[in-house]
Scaffold this active site. Structure first.
Site, PDB file in Angstrom:
ATOM      1  N   HIS A   1       0.999  -1.157  -0.074  1.00  0.00           N
ATOM      2  CA  HIS A   1       0.132   0.084   0.050  1.00  0.00           C
ATOM      3  C   HIS A   1       0.937   1.302  -0.132  1.00  0.00           C
ATOM      4  CE1 HIS A   1       0.535   0.017   4.534  1.00  0.00           C
ATOM      5  NE2 HIS A   1       0.434   1.222   4.287  1.00  0.00           N
TER       6      HIS A   1
ATOM      7  N   ASP B   1       0.194  -7.510   1.624  1.00  0.00           N
ATOM      8  CA  ASP B   1       0.499  -5.925   1.646  1.00  0.00           C
ATOM      9  C   ASP B   1       2.016  -5.978   1.532  1.00  0.00           C
ATOM     10  OD1 ASP B   1       0.116  -3.494   1.466  1.00  0.00           O
ATOM     11  OD2 ASP B   1      -0.516  -3.327   3.569  1.00  0.00           O
TER      12      ASP B   1
ATOM     13  N   GLY C   1       3.510   6.302   7.991  1.00  0.00           N
ATOM     14  CA  GLY C   1       4.805   6.552   7.503  1.00  0.00           C
ATOM     15  C   GLY C   1       5.699   5.586   8.149  1.00  0.00           C
ATOM     16  N   ASN C   2       5.388   4.791   9.051  1.00  0.00           N
ATOM     17  CA  ASN C   2       6.134   3.656   9.447  1.00  0.00           C
ATOM     18  C   ASN C   2       5.857   2.403   8.674  1.00  0.00           C
ATOM     19  OD1 ASN C   2       6.233   4.846  12.807  1.00  0.00           O
ATOM     20  ND2 ASN C   2       8.079   3.837  12.074  1.00  0.00           N
ATOM     21  N   SER C   3       4.925   2.558   7.784  1.00  0.00           N
ATOM     22  CA  SER C   3       4.352   1.333   7.144  1.00  0.00           C
ATOM     23  C   SER C   3       5.479   0.897   5.955  1.00  0.00           C
ATOM     24  CB  SER C   3       3.183   1.760   6.138  1.00  0.00           C
ATOM     25  OG  SER C   3       1.857   1.967   6.885  1.00  0.00           O
TER      26      SER C   3
ATOM     27  N   GLY D   1      -9.027 -26.026  -3.701  1.00  0.00           N
ATOM     28  CA  GLY D   1     -10.128 -25.737  -4.437  1.00  0.00           C
ATOM     29  C   GLY D   1     -11.508 -26.410  -3.356  1.00  0.00           C
TER      30      GLY D   1
ATOM     31  N   ILE E   1     -14.629 -24.241   3.019  1.00  0.00           N
ATOM     32  CA  ILE E   1     -14.730 -24.840   4.210  1.00  0.00           C
ATOM     33  C   ILE E   1     -15.060 -23.942   5.457  1.00  0.00           C
ATOM     34  CG2 ILE E   1     -12.543 -26.474   3.758  1.00  0.00           C
ATOM     35  CD1 ILE E   1     -10.789 -24.340   4.634  1.00  0.00           C
TER      36      ILE E   1
END
Length: 496
Positions: free
Chosen positions: A125, A155, A226-228, A284, A287
């Site tokens: 992101h 991410d 900003g730490n992301s 596939g 559940i």
């Protein structure tokens, strides 16, 4: 007799003295050990921070966005001054322009170097949609980065810069070895303030937010905007997580931050580096967890495993897995719940043949399945959930376990959006306050199985109820479909 008494007194006095000396020696030893421990304990985290800081980077992204046609938020929409500001902007921009000029939007984030040849890890992101990505190093040097690959599911994004000299880098540690209470350091670019260090502990492990493959480390180390994409270090200087999200009512850190575990990130990074994309295994099946009431209804000893609710076209169907099977183990590893199974399947190689042990009609059997690829699977959009009618009229109606039900007709199938060949019983009403209502059943639901057997009539359902009672079961397992989405629900059997 007198000398003997004196000797005895001297012996007692000597014994007391020896004890006092021993106590004093023990006290002195304790003081020395405490002093040694104090000297061995680091007084500051500065040496560690100095060691790892050169590998942490600030990330600035630039995106070209189309100009806006309004007064750019200077006045509220509909304000009497809106036309005035629009006219003012048009004059500044040039009255002969047909459309507003595009402008650049910038965003800030963090990342870290994982190899001397310039691979950088950050959050997806942080760089998503960016036209330009600039990496600023601790030394102040700036380099333009290119995107190698991204994985929105975790991410994570992998970038690459070309540097003239080998870059300082950090290594991933074993995040599974991290314990709640261990000290950690978060580094990054909070609120655009530049390189910053915060310390805390591992507050919790194995947190899930909203992603399918989530495995977050929770920490109270300060993490802000900003730490992301920045790293979460252990005290050995190894990266055990990638700072991704915070829980906050005001957008600032309140001591609840989340870092994607390194053991998840390393698998993603390796695939992005090799293929430029992720390649996850695909079984596939649909559940759900085996809850205690479901286990009771199926006669299971333990509420563990993953219950198959649907088997669309794919690897599982080709191998012979069926709706109602309970997956007990996958590739030799016991399945505790659906989350664990999804992660294990996703971490398995595409094309691998794995052994899946299932419980079917009270007996276990092992089936070999050749895994497909999750990313290339035919992903149909979830059908829209429409408002279901309050009541549905039918030719034959029965009440059971708080449900009013009737066999499906062609008109009902069309009205409920069911397939033309679907068989089962339509729920026309659910008593409020009943167990069925509390477990989410509503008018318009379709019951296709009872006791893991297909039903097409009310007699079929009554027969499954009687069979469950004869088997000593206290509840009956129903397969319920709503807008095509299946799930199992266990309802308590009423006493005769």
């Amino acid at each position: 007799m007198q000398p003997k008494a004196v000797a005895k007194t001297q012996t007692i006095t000597l014994s007391i003295a020896m004890r006092a000396a021993l106590v004093g020696l023990m006290a002195l030893t304790l003081v020395i050990l405490q002093a040694i421990g104090a000297q061995a304990k680091p007084e500051s985290l500065a040496p560690l921070a100095e060691k790892i800081s050169p590998s942490v980077v600030n990330i600035t992204t630039s995106t070209l966005v189309e100009g806006r046609t309004g007064p750019r938020g200077i006045v509220p929409e509909g304000s009497p001054f809106e036309d005035f500001f629009k006219e003012f902007q048009d004059r500044n921009r040039g009255e002969d322009e047909d459309s507003p000029a595009p402008r650049r939007s910038s965003a800030l984030g963090s990342g870290f170097v994982i190899s001397e040849d310039g691979y950088v890890v950050t959050n997806n992101h942080v760089i998503e949609g960016a036209d330009e990505i600039t990496i600023e190093f601790f030394s102040g040097e700036e380099l333009v980065a290119k995107v190698i690959g991204t994985d929105p599911n975790t991410d994570i994004a992998l970038l690459k810069v070309e540097a003239s000299n080998p870059l300082p880098y950090v290594s991933f540690g074993n995040s599974d070895a991290s314990r709640v209470g261990d000290w950690v350091i978060a580094m990054g670019n909070p609120l655009g303030q530049g390189f910053s260090v915060s310390a805390g502990i591992v507050s919790a492990r194995n947190r899930a937010l909203s992603g399918t493959y989530d495995d977050y480390i929770q920490t109270d180390a300060a993490i802000n905007r900003g730490n992301s994409g920045g790293p979460l270090f252990n005290m050995d200087g190894d990266v055990i997580g990638v700072n991704t999200a915070i829980l906050s009512p005001n957008g600032g850190s309140i001591g609840i931050g989340f870092s994607m575990a390194a053991n998840v990130v390393t698998r993603v990074v390796d695939q992005l580096k090799e293929f430029g994309e992720t390649r996850r295994g695909w079984l596939g099946v649909r559940i759900q967890d085996v809850t205690q009431d479901v286990a009771d209804a199926m006669g299971l000893a333990n509420a563990t495993g993953a219950l198959i609710t649907d088997v669309p076209d794919g690897p599982a169907k080709d191998a012979g897995l069926e709706t109602g099977d309970v997956i007990l183990s996958f590739d030799g590893v016991d399945v505790a719940d659906t989350r664990g199974l999804v992660r294990q399947v996703g971490n398995s190689p595409v094309g691998a043949t794995v052994r899946v042990t299932v419980l079917r009609e009270g007996k276990s059997q092992t089936i070999a399945v050749v895994l497909g690829r999750r990313e290339s699977a035919n992903s149909e959009a979830d059908p829209a959930v429409e408002e279901t009618p309050e009541t549905v009229e039918g030719p034959e109606v029965s009440s059971l376990m708080g449900l009013t039900i009737t066999p499906l007709t062609d008109d009902m199938r069309e009205e409920l959006g069911a397939a033309a060949d679907m068989q089962g019983l339509a729920v026309t009403n659910v008593e409020e306050g009943s167990e069925a209502f509390e477990k989410g059943l509503r008018a318009g639901d379709i019951i296709t199985e009872a006791g893991q057997q297909k039903i097409t009539s009310i007699d079929d359902l009554n027969g499954r109820v009687d069979a469950a009672r004869e088997a000593g079961r206290k509840s009956l397992l129903l397969l319920v479909r709503r807008a095509g989405d299946p799930r199992f629900v266990a309802l308590t059997l009423e006493e005769k």
